[in-house]
Design a protein around this motif. Structure first.
Motif, PDB file in Angstrom:
ATOM      1  N   GLU A 107       6.498  17.810  42.140  1.00 59.57           N
ATOM      2  CA  GLU A 107       5.011  17.734  42.408  1.00 59.57           C
ATOM      3  C   GLU A 107       5.175  17.209  43.708  1.00 59.57           C
ATOM      4  O   GLU A 107       5.754  15.971  43.880  1.00 59.57           O
ATOM      5  CB  GLU A 107       4.342  16.978  41.502  1.00 59.57           C
ATOM      6  CG  GLU A 107       4.166  17.654  39.921  1.00 59.57           C
ATOM      7  CD  GLU A 107       3.229  17.151  39.175  1.00 59.57           C
ATOM      8  OE1 GLU A 107       2.747  15.970  39.537  1.00 59.57           O
ATOM      9  OE2 GLU A 107       2.933  17.370  37.865  1.00 59.57           O
ATOM     10  N   PRO A 108       4.239  17.607  44.595  1.00 58.16           N
ATOM     11  CA  PRO A 108       4.172  16.869  45.808  1.00 58.16           C
ATOM     12  C   PRO A 108       3.137  15.455  45.796  1.00 58.16           C
ATOM     13  O   PRO A 108       2.287  15.361  45.183  1.00 58.16           O
ATOM     14  CB  PRO A 108       3.543  17.864  46.699  1.00 58.16           C
ATOM     15  CG  PRO A 108       2.681  18.612  45.853  1.00 58.16           C
ATOM     16  CD  PRO A 108       3.253  18.845  44.604  1.00 58.16           C
ATOM     17  N   TYR A 109       3.818  14.428  46.525  1.00 57.07           N
ATOM     18  CA  TYR A 109       3.058  13.322  46.779  1.00 57.07           C
ATOM     19  C   TYR A 109       2.968  13.077  48.063  1.00 57.07           C
ATOM     20  O   TYR A 109       4.270  12.981  48.880  1.00 57.07           O
ATOM     21  CB  TYR A 109       3.766  12.035  45.867  1.00 57.07           C
ATOM     22  CG  TYR A 109       3.703  12.254  44.278  1.00 57.07           C
ATOM     23  CD1 TYR A 109       2.466  11.584  43.599  1.00 57.07           C
ATOM     24  CD2 TYR A 109       4.412  13.236  43.520  1.00 57.07           C
ATOM     25  CE1 TYR A 109       2.374  11.739  42.280  1.00 57.07           C
ATOM     26  CE2 TYR A 109       4.230  13.340  42.191  1.00 57.07           C
ATOM     27  CZ  TYR A 109       3.258  12.813  41.443  1.00 57.07           C
ATOM     28  OH  TYR A 109       3.040  12.747  40.354  1.00 57.07           O
ATOM     29  N   THR A 110       1.965  12.443  48.714  1.00 56.22           N
ATOM     30  CA  THR A 110       1.641  12.029  49.768  1.00 56.22           C
ATOM     31  C   THR A 110       1.895  10.461  50.013  1.00 56.22           C
ATOM     32  O   THR A 110       1.124   9.739  49.213  1.00 56.22           O
ATOM     33  CB  THR A 110       0.202  12.201  50.494  1.00 56.22           C
ATOM     34  OG1 THR A 110       0.331  13.702  50.418  1.00 56.22           O
ATOM     35  CG2 THR A 110      -0.037  11.784  51.944  1.00 56.22           C
ATOM     36  N   VAL A 111       2.632  10.127  50.939  1.00 55.25           N
ATOM     37  CA  VAL A 111       3.016   8.609  50.889  1.00 55.25           C
ATOM     38  C   VAL A 111       2.832   7.646  52.073  1.00 55.25           C
ATOM     39  O   VAL A 111       3.072   8.428  53.172  1.00 55.25           O
ATOM     40  CB  VAL A 111       4.756   8.359  50.674  1.00 55.25           C
ATOM     41  CG1 VAL A 111       4.969   6.642  50.732  1.00 55.25           C
ATOM     42  CG2 VAL A 111       4.948   9.001  49.291  1.00 55.25           C
ATOM     43  N   THR A 112       1.886   7.001  52.111  1.00 53.44           N
ATOM     44  CA  THR A 112       1.785   5.750  53.162  1.00 53.44           C
ATOM     45  C   THR A 112       1.989   4.589  53.012  1.00 53.44           C
ATOM     46  O   THR A 112       2.651   4.060  51.750  1.00 53.44           O
ATOM     47  CB  THR A 112       0.067   6.156  53.760  1.00 53.44           C
ATOM     48  OG1 THR A 112      -0.555   5.321  52.682  1.00 53.44           O
ATOM     49  CG2 THR A 112      -0.479   7.477  53.616  1.00 53.44           C
ATOM     50  N   ARG A 113       1.930   3.816  53.747  1.00 54.03           N
ATOM     51  CA  ARG A 113       2.335   2.138  53.661  1.00 54.03           C
ATOM     52  C   ARG A 113       1.354   1.613  52.542  1.00 54.03           C
ATOM     53  O   ARG A 113       1.608   0.709  51.946  1.00 54.03           O
ATOM     54  CB  ARG A 113       2.172   1.625  55.084  1.00 54.03           C
ATOM     55  CG  ARG A 113       3.260   1.993  55.970  1.00 54.03           C
ATOM     56  CD  ARG A 113       3.380   1.287  57.163  1.00 54.03           C
ATOM     57  NE  ARG A 113       4.241   1.635  58.185  1.00 54.03           N
ATOM     58  CZ  ARG A 113       5.555   1.922  58.338  1.00 54.03           C
ATOM     59  NH1 ARG A 113       6.236   1.442  57.463  1.00 54.03           N
ATOM     60  NH2 ARG A 113       5.833   2.568  59.459  1.00 54.03           N
ATOM     61  N   ASP A 118      -1.533  12.044  44.774  1.00 55.99           N
ATOM     62  CA  ASP A 118      -0.880  13.163  44.279  1.00 55.99           C
ATOM     63  C   ASP A 118      -1.624  14.504  44.936  1.00 55.99           C
ATOM     64  O   ASP A 118      -2.390  14.125  45.845  1.00 55.99           O
ATOM     65  CB  ASP A 118      -0.839  13.276  42.718  1.00 55.99           C
ATOM     66  CG  ASP A 118      -2.528  13.122  42.046  1.00 55.99           C
ATOM     67  OD1 ASP A 118      -3.364  13.586  43.094  1.00 55.99           O
ATOM     68  OD2 ASP A 118      -2.754  12.885  41.200  1.00 55.99           O
ATOM     69  N   SER A 119      -1.211  15.525  44.819  1.00 54.39           N
ATOM     70  CA  SER A 119      -1.990  16.434  45.124  1.00 54.39           C
ATOM     71  C   SER A 119      -3.392  16.717  44.987  1.00 54.39           C
ATOM     72  O   SER A 119      -4.207  17.506  45.822  1.00 54.39           O
ATOM     73  CB  SER A 119      -1.304  18.181  44.388  1.00 54.39           C
ATOM     74  OG  SER A 119      -1.439  18.295  43.123  1.00 54.39           O
ATOM     75  N   ALA A 120      -3.880  16.002  44.115  1.00 57.96           N
ATOM     76  CA  ALA A 120      -5.499  16.271  43.765  1.00 57.96           C
ATOM     77  C   ALA A 120      -6.112  15.118  44.594  1.00 57.96           C
ATOM     78  O   ALA A 120      -7.365  15.035  44.753  1.00 57.96           O
ATOM     79  CB  ALA A 120      -5.727  16.289  42.438  1.00 57.96           C
ATOM     80  N   GLY A 121      -5.236  14.068  45.318  1.00 60.48           N
ATOM     81  CA  GLY A 121      -5.762  13.064  46.000  1.00 60.48           C
ATOM     82  C   GLY A 121      -6.060  11.965  45.241  1.00 60.48           C
ATOM     83  O   GLY A 121      -6.638  10.847  45.812  1.00 60.48           O
ATOM     84  N   ARG A 122      -5.423  11.709  44.231  1.00 58.72           N
ATOM     85  CA  ARG A 122      -5.517  10.559  43.346  1.00 58.72           C
ATOM     86  C   ARG A 122      -4.359   9.827  43.313  1.00 58.72           C
ATOM     87  O   ARG A 122      -3.163  10.340  43.543  1.00 58.72           O
ATOM     88  CB  ARG A 122      -5.661  11.174  41.880  1.00 58.72           C
ATOM     89  CG  ARG A 122      -7.100  11.839  41.723  1.00 58.72           C
ATOM     90  CD  ARG A 122      -7.249  12.752  40.149  1.00 58.72           C
ATOM     91  NE  ARG A 122      -6.201  13.333  40.029  1.00 58.72           N
ATOM     92  CZ  ARG A 122      -5.928  14.387  39.054  1.00 58.72           C
ATOM     93  NH1 ARG A 122      -7.035  14.652  38.266  1.00 58.72           N
ATOM     94  NH2 ARG A 122      -5.050  15.185  38.926  1.00 58.72           N
ATOM     95  N   GLU A 123      -4.601   8.319  43.250  1.00 57.16           N
ATOM     96  CA  GLU A 123      -3.328   7.548  42.696  1.00 57.16           C
ATOM     97  C   GLU A 123      -2.697   7.782  41.488  1.00 57.16           C
ATOM     98  O   GLU A 123      -3.390   7.773  40.770  1.00 57.16           O
ATOM     99  CB  GLU A 123      -3.835   6.087  43.138  1.00 57.16           C
ATOM    100  CG  GLU A 123      -4.257   5.685  44.688  1.00 57.16           C
ATOM    101  CD  GLU A 123      -4.470   4.339  44.781  1.00 57.16           C
ATOM    102  OE1 GLU A 123      -3.501   3.423  44.147  1.00 57.16           O
ATOM    103  OE2 GLU A 123      -5.260   3.928  45.674  1.00 57.16           O
ATOM    104  N   PRO A 124      -1.382   7.758  41.571  1.00 52.40           N
ATOM    105  CA  PRO A 124      -0.586   8.119  40.399  1.00 52.40           C
ATOM    106  C   PRO A 124      -0.523   6.791  39.516  1.00 52.40           C
ATOM    107  O   PRO A 124      -0.953   5.540  39.963  1.00 52.40           O
ATOM    108  CB  PRO A 124       0.694   8.591  40.676  1.00 52.40           C
ATOM    109  CG  PRO A 124       0.712   7.945  42.132  1.00 52.40           C
ATOM    110  CD  PRO A 124      -0.540   7.881  42.811  1.00 52.40           C
TER     111      PRO A 124
END
Length: 269
Positions: A107-113, A118-124
């Motif tokens: 599953e793709p996850y977007t990471v920032t500082r 997750d892909s739905a824009g929710r924090e896991p």
């Protein structure tokens, strides 16, 4: 959450070790610090299990959980990351100066500082964010070696052997006993690819838990006539300790087993 002593009073006190901890008091200490789940103990009475689950729910609804405190402690390391270098070494995709995307359990996850989405824009769940940040913060990980090792061959794994067997490999073996086709379908659903490897296993699948973190699942189905129970071996690349600390390796294995069997509940040790 209750204290370790309060929890210990509710446990069977048999020190059987099936929970992955050598003593009931050790298990109580892990429950008190959110390093284990109530369900790891198969001998607990129904009333004790219910009481501890209620305590867990109350703890989860309060601020400042152990996971949240761990995330907070990771902030200095995350702030110091060179995202371009990390993206290259981890196989992630650089989306900007301070942003990258990485695959975790297919599953793709977007990471920032500041956060992970997750892909739905929710924090896991916090423990997933911790796993991803821990992975990205490991210094200078080498390329995968292409050499498979057992969990017991990982340095400092001796204290976690029982947990790995009971909460990862045995969970998978028990769930798919007599159902090799179901295992194969589940593996493909989770991004596994059939692996060509010699042996008498009934199924072999290779996964990428992270882009540069391969794992190999070998499944041996039960043979009732020979009194042989189903078995599973989850092998890691020789470089695995350079990509995660031992505690994170176990938590990742538990999460993988939960997702593969469809029983994960975001409440990991």
């Amino acid at each position: 959450m209750k204290t370790a002593v309060e929890i210990y009073k509710l446990l069977p006190k048999t020190n059987c070790g099936t929970c992955g901890t050598s003593s009931c008091f050790g298990f109580a200490a892990k429950l008190a610090t959110r390093q284990a789940k109530v369900d790891y103990c198969s001998s607990m009475t129904a009333s004790a299990r219910e009481a501890l689950r209620e305590a867990e729910q109350e703890h989860d609804s309060s601020p400042g959980t152990v996971f949240e405190q761990t995330l907070l402690a990771l902030k200095p390391k995350v702030s110091a990351l060179d995202f371009a270098r990390v993206a290259e070494s981890s196989g992630a995709t650089l989306l900007g100066t301070d942003c990258l995307q990485i695959s975790f359990l297919n599953e793709p996850y977007t990471v920032t500082r500041d956060c992970i989405l997750d892909s739905a824009g929710r924090e896991p769940e916090p423990f997933i964010a911790i796993l991803i940040y821990n992975h990205l913060c490991m210094p200078d990980p080498p390329p995968p070696a292409g050499e498979w090792i057992t969990f017991g061959s990982v340095p400092a794994s001796h204290a976690k052997d029982k947990a790995w067997a009971a909460h990862v490999e045995e969970v998978i073996a028990r769930h798919f006993s007599g159902n090799t086709d179901g295992l194969k379908n589940a593996c493909e659903r989770l991004g596994g690819r059939p692996a060509t490897i010699s042996g008498n296993h009934d199924a072999a699948f290779e996964f990428r838990f992270f882009p540069h973190y391969p794992a190999l699942l070998l499944f041996y189905d039960a043979l009732p006539d020979e009194d042989f129970p189903a078995q599973c071996k989850l092998l890691l690349d020789k470089t695995a300790p350079r990509y995660l600390d031992i505690e994170s390796i176990v938590v990742l294995g538990e999460e993988f087993a939960g997702r593969l069997t469809g029983e994960y509940c975001n409440c990991h040790s």
